[in-house]
Design a protein around this motif. Structure first.
Motif, PDB file in Angstrom:
ATOM      1  N   HIS A 194       0.837  -1.218   0.000  1.00  0.00           N
ATOM      2  CA  HIS A 194       0.000   0.000   0.000  1.00  0.00           C
ATOM      3  C   HIS A 194       0.862   1.255   0.000  1.00  0.00           C
ATOM      4  N   HIS A 260      -2.319  -4.663  -6.948  1.00  0.00           N
ATOM      5  CA  HIS A 260      -3.476  -5.249  -6.267  1.00  0.00           C
ATOM      6  C   HIS A 260      -4.376  -5.995  -7.260  1.00  0.00           C
ATOM      7  N   HIS A 274      -3.581 -12.410   0.858  1.00  0.00           N
ATOM      8  CA  HIS A 274      -3.638 -11.157   0.101  1.00  0.00           C
ATOM      9  C   HIS A 274      -2.287 -10.431   0.016  1.00  0.00           C
ATOM     10  N   ASN A 278       0.079  -9.722  -3.416  1.00  0.00           N
ATOM     11  CA  ASN A 278       0.633  -8.448  -3.899  1.00  0.00           C
ATOM     12  C   ASN A 278       2.146  -8.564  -4.056  1.00  0.00           C
TER      13      ASN A 278
HETATM   14 FE    FE Z   1      -4.199  -4.625   0.188  1.00  0.00          FE
END
Ligand code: FE
Ligand code: NAP
Length: 366
Positions: A194, A260, A274, A278
């Motif tokens: 992120h 993503h 998750h 990524n």
């Molecule tokens: Fe995420």
């Protein structure tokens, strides 16, 4: 011109739920508590919330059915239960899955006439106020307006709405101590992703985003490696929780990139966590961007010196060892979807079907 918007009140520190219990009373009169199967209990967060609610005589209902990668079916069931419950606020406890699930439940409960499909048609809906209590240090969902659900075809799809920014986020890092090591790593790599993706989108334009991203990346770079030997170190855990929140503040302004989008089918169809999903696409996508704009990449990944150093960091947590059994049919189907992902518009360069095909074939060859 730049803007920064984040309407969530953050209360942080050990024991913060008990110490700030009046926040529940200020938020509503009957609580709909949304959790996953076990982490809310295991972490101690549910017990502390229940005690706080009981101390103020606030009645509550617990919906503990949110699974990893929450499905349309589950959140629709939760929405129906909320609508019938008479509750007027939502307390979300867990990792990103329960937090995201609770956000959708809150919208559906407030608007019983709609279903999950309506969340993606661009309209804004009201929601009941949400108090978010993370037990992982990764998604930053406690400070974002996003929720990622899995639709009836099995695809992960995110939606964003101002009404689902949590009204309050309680951050107590002691809830994160029970995370098993693979969850700790995957969630930390999600927050790293992120932070880097957000600054890639931002490209230095918003000075606040740039500053927050730099701090988040630094914290993850410094605090994740030593945690392997000291999984109960309060300071390391606290710093990772703080970093995940900072990185959430970043993507709340910028959104995420093709990293993503490319990772979603790896979680939906291959069960890869998750953050790991990524992480396995991150370097490949950033290398492609660097081929036409190396300065932008160099600035986005600071304080990593270069992509090799970033790759070494990721590989030290097993990213290079991820092995996936992907069929040719899957490569084709995922590439068609990947090329249509809205994330591509935020990613510098051309992220077309050919790019996704090449990426998935490379992952397949491992
Ligand atoms: Fe995420
Ligand atoms: P998660 O899917 O919420 O949880 C993963 C696993 O860890 C679950 O088995 C969970 O158990 C367990 N767990 C959670 N906290 C624990 C604790 N303290 N102790 C022991 N076990 C614990 O993982 P996540 O990575 O935080 O969330 C991923 C989801 O968030 C994905 O669906 C992703 O797409 C989404 N996401 C959202 C945003 C956003 O901005 N909203 C951003 C990025 C990703 P339980 O099942 O018992 O809870």
């Amino acid at each position: 011109m730049w803007k920064y918007f984040l309407p969530t009140k953050v209360l942080a520190g050990e024991g913060v739920v008990s110490k700030s219990a009046e926040v529940f009373r200020e938020t509503g009169t009957k609580a709909f508590v949304v959790t996953g199967k076990s982490s809310a209990k295991k972490s101690g967060a549910l017990e502390e919330v229940v005690n706080a609610l009981s101390n103020f005589d606030i009645p509550y209902t617990v919906f503990d059915e949110i699974e990893e990668n929450p499905s349309f079916d589950t959140v629709e069931r939760g929405g129906e239960a909320l609508a019938k419950s008479g509750c007027d606020f939502v307390v979300a406890i867990g990792g990103g899955s329960p937090l995201d699930g609770a956000k959708a439940v809150s919208v559906l409960g407030k608007n019983p006439e709609i279903s999950c499909a309506n969340l993606y048609n661009g309209a804004s809906f009201k929601a009941y106020p949400i108090i978010a209590i993370p037990t992982t240090s990764g998604t930053g969902s406690e400070v974002t307006q996003y929720s990622v659900l899995t639709d009836r075809e099995g695809d992960k799809r995110g939606f964003g709405m101002t009404s689902i920014f949590p009204a309050v986020a309680f951050l107590d890092s002691s809830y994160t101590f029970t995370m098993p090591w693979p969850v700790t790593v995957s969630t930390a790599l999600d927050s790293l992703s992120h932070s880097l993706e957000g600054e890639m989108v931002n490209a230095g334009k918003n000075p606040l985003v740039k500053m927050i991203s730099l701090k988040a990346t630094q914290l993850i770079k410094d605090n994740l490696p030593p945690l392997g030997d000291k999984p109960d170190d309060a300071s390391l855990r606290g710093n990772l929780q703080y970093a995940a929140m900072l990185a959430g503040m970043v993507i709340a302004q910028t959104g995420t990139t093709a990293v993503h989008a490319a990772g979603y089918p790896l979680s939906s169809y291959k069960g890869l966590k998750h953050g790991m999903a990524n992480a396995v696409t991150l370097n490949r996508i950033f290398e492609r961007i660097a081929a036409s704009d190396s300065e932008r990449v160099k600035n986005a990944i600071k304080p990593f010196d270069n992509l090799e150093q970033l790759k070494e960091f990721l590989d030290s947590f097993g990213v290079g060892d991820v092995s996936l059994d992907i069929s040719e049919r899957e490569v084709e189907a995922w590439s068609v979807k990947g090329a249509k992902a809205p994330h591509n518009r935020k990613t510098p360069g051309d992220f077309d079907r050919e790019f996704y095909e090449k990426l998935y074939r490379e992952l397949k060859r491992r």
